[in-house]
Write a protein that holds these residues in place. Structure first.
Motif, PDB file in Angstrom:
ATOM      1  N   VAL A 136       0.864  -1.171   0.000  1.00 53.50           N
ATOM      2  CA  VAL A 136       0.000   0.000   0.000  1.00 53.50           C
ATOM      3  C   VAL A 136       0.909   1.231   0.000  1.00 53.50           C
ATOM      4  N   HIS A 137       0.552   2.224  -0.801  1.00 56.08           N
ATOM      5  CA  HIS A 137       1.331   3.457  -0.846  1.00 56.08           C
ATOM      6  C   HIS A 137       0.707   4.466   0.123  1.00 56.08           C
ATOM      7  N   PRO A 193       5.818  10.498  -0.543  1.00 53.27           N
ATOM      8  CA  PRO A 193       5.101   9.224  -0.388  1.00 53.27           C
ATOM      9  C   PRO A 193       6.091   8.082  -0.247  1.00 53.27           C
ATOM     10  N   CYS A 194       5.600   6.933   0.224  1.00 50.16           N
ATOM     11  CA  CYS A 194       6.426   5.734   0.280  1.00 50.16           C
ATOM     12  C   CYS A 194       5.544   4.499   0.154  1.00 50.16           C
ATOM     13  N   ALA A 195       6.167   3.401  -0.218  1.00 47.63           N
ATOM     14  CA  ALA A 195       5.445   2.128  -0.338  1.00 47.63           C
ATOM     15  C   ALA A 195       5.696   1.306   0.917  1.00 47.63           C
ATOM     16  N   CYS A 238      -3.015   4.771  -1.288  1.00 44.47           N
ATOM     17  CA  CYS A 238      -3.389   4.182  -2.575  1.00 44.47           C
ATOM     18  C   CYS A 238      -3.358   2.663  -2.432  1.00 44.47           C
ATOM     19  N   THR A 239      -4.476   2.019  -2.761  1.00 42.08           N
ATOM     20  CA  THR A 239      -4.583   0.562  -2.602  1.00 42.08           C
ATOM     21  C   THR A 239      -4.223  -0.215  -3.860  1.00 42.08           C
ATOM     22  N   SER A 240      -4.123   0.463  -4.994  1.00 43.62           N
ATOM     23  CA  SER A 240      -3.818  -0.201  -6.275  1.00 43.62           C
ATOM     24  C   SER A 240      -4.842  -1.285  -6.599  1.00 43.62           C
ATOM     25  N   ALA A 274      -1.967  -5.608   3.155  1.00 41.46           N
ATOM     26  CA  ALA A 274      -1.323  -4.464   3.808  1.00 41.46           C
ATOM     27  C   ALA A 274      -2.345  -3.364   4.080  1.00 41.46           C
ATOM     28  N   ALA A 275      -3.206  -3.083   3.097  1.00 38.13           N
ATOM     29  CA  ALA A 275      -4.244  -2.067   3.282  1.00 38.13           C
ATOM     30  C   ALA A 275      -5.272  -2.523   4.316  1.00 38.13           C
TER      31      ALA A 275
END
Length: 433
Positions: free
Chosen positions: A248-249, A274-276, A320-322, A328-329
């Motif tokens: 998740v970002h 931002p980071c992942a 951001c969940t993609s 993770a989200a």
């Protein structure tokens, strides 16, 4: 001892006939009778004399050839006559003579029984029209979808193969349930739940290969050619191969790991970058602290990047969940709720996007607010992308009042709405706070 047994005993006691009878066996297995030409190379004088005595011939060359029928006919002129040559062969080799065709038919019958047994077992739990039962039927009838893998294992151990098929079948049934809930399972947890072995479905294992064949059958897609495609296939079906694959970002979110605020994520917040974050990073998560009292979650990476660019230097928290919510989200959301922040979720206005938002609402109620997915937003986000009938069925179970109204409009227009078409609205909502 009857004539056939006596005849067989005579030939078995004479080594000069050994190679000859070996060729008789091959021909009988092929044709089921005395047929074809027998050829023996580099024969000894004893072999030529013995065989010639039955045939009434004299052989001078090392290589000899003669019709099988002539040898059978010659036996009827010996002291053992009359003889049944099939029974002579059976007494000679000590077993029933079965043609290759009959052997194959028998093997095929036993294989069919294996598939029928497994199919019956799985049909009881999943239903006769389930994907897993269809997979087994077509695997056997078309000799595809993992058939060669099954037959290879069958040649080693039939009972173990039956157990393998039943276990993989149960896994495919569970996968259907997972796809319905659209939640994620770590591969090790999934494997352990089905088989008791966390590595049972690892890449490269026989069970893992069969599971992928079943998944590809259900999705009507090709078998993955490499590890990346294998990972993507599992992820698309709700199975996380490892903790690194679930990402998740985040932007503007502090993470407390093991009771301490992690300095790396603090640094990203200070630098407004931002980071992942992977599931591996979140294993010991104990708390989160958003920037401000609102958290915005979007589905699309491009939308995430656009919002960050146009909200530079703003004190906001954005995730951001993609697409589908990865583990993770899913792990982060309860911590976000515990922080006291208001959570706003926005996704594409198509069957998949609506279902993700609706599932979040069903799980957390109004603690997660549906953001820019109402009917008027759909009108503004409308594209020319036509939605297929199969995808449209996903809208039938929507429960959230706002999304249900939007879903009704989507059913009428049969076109998808995308976040990219309402970017300015999303920016204004976040900037206005």
């Amino acid at each position: 001892m009857n004539n056939n047994e006596a005849c067989a005993a005579y030939f078995k006691g004479n080594p000069a006939y050994r190679r000859c009878f070996s060729e008789f066996e091959k021909k009988w297995n092929s044709y089921g009778r005395a047929k074809g030409i027998i050829t023996l190379k580099h024969t000894s004088e004893e072999e030529r004399r013995a065989i010639g005595g039955i045939l009434g011939k004299t052989f001078y060359e090392d290589a000899i050839r003669f019709p099988f029928t002539e040898f059978e006919k010659g036996l009827q002129s010996t002291k053992f006559a009359p003889v049944n040559f099939e029974e002579v062969l059976e007494a000679y080799f000590g077993r029933k003579m079965i043609t290759t065709q009959k052997m194959r038919m028998e093997e095929e019958r036993i294989r069919a029984e294996l598939f029928e047994t497994v199919e019956g077992c799985l049909a009881e739990g999943a239903g006769p029209d389930s994907i897993v039962v269809s997979w087994l039927r077509e695997m056997y009838s078309k000799k595809k979808y993992g058939y060669q893998t099954v037959i290879r294992e069958y040649g080693r151990d039939r009972e173990r193969t039956e157990k393998l098929l039943k276990t993989v079948g149960r896994a495919l049934v569970l996968l259907e349930d997972i796809r319905e809930t659209q939640e994620e399972y770590p591969l090790a947890v999934f494997s352990a739940e089905i088989s008791g072995n966390p590595h049972y479905f690892d890449q490269g294992t026989t069970a893992g290969q069969l599971l992928v064949h079943g998944v590809c059958y259900a999705a009507r897609t090709d078998y993955p050619e490499n590890a990346h495609q294998w990972r993507e296939l599992l992820l698309s079906n709700g199975i996380v191969p490892d903790n690194i694959s679930s990402i998740v970002h985040i932007y503007g979110l502090r993470l407390q790991i093991g009771g301490d605020w992690h300095p790396a994520y603090d640094a990203f917040c200070r630098r407004q970058e931002p980071c992942a974050v992977t599931m591996e990073n979140l294993q010991e998560l104990t708390a989160v602290q958003p920037t401000g009292d609102r958290v915005y979650i979007v589905e699309n990476e491009m939308v995430f990047s656009y919002l960050l660019k146009h909200l530079e230097q703003k004190n906001v928290t954005l995730l951001c969940t993609s697409g589908q919510l990865r583990s993770a989200a899913v792990k982060l959301i309860p911590f976000l709720l515990d922080s006291g922040a208001e959570i706003y979720y926005s996704g594409d206005i198509d069957p998949d996007g609506i279902r993700i938002a609706d599932r979040l609402w069903r799980k957390y109620g109004d603690r997660i607010r549906v953001w820019r997915m109402a009917r008027r937003d759909y009108e503004r986000s409308l594209s020319e992308e036509v939605i297929g009938n199969i995808s449209m069925k996903k809208l039938e179970t929507v429960e959230n009042p706002i999304l249900r109204e939007t879903a009704e409009e989507v059913r009428k227009k049969k076109k998808a709405g995308y976040q990219e078409n309402i970017l300015t609205d999303l920016v204004e909502d976040m900037d206005g706070k």
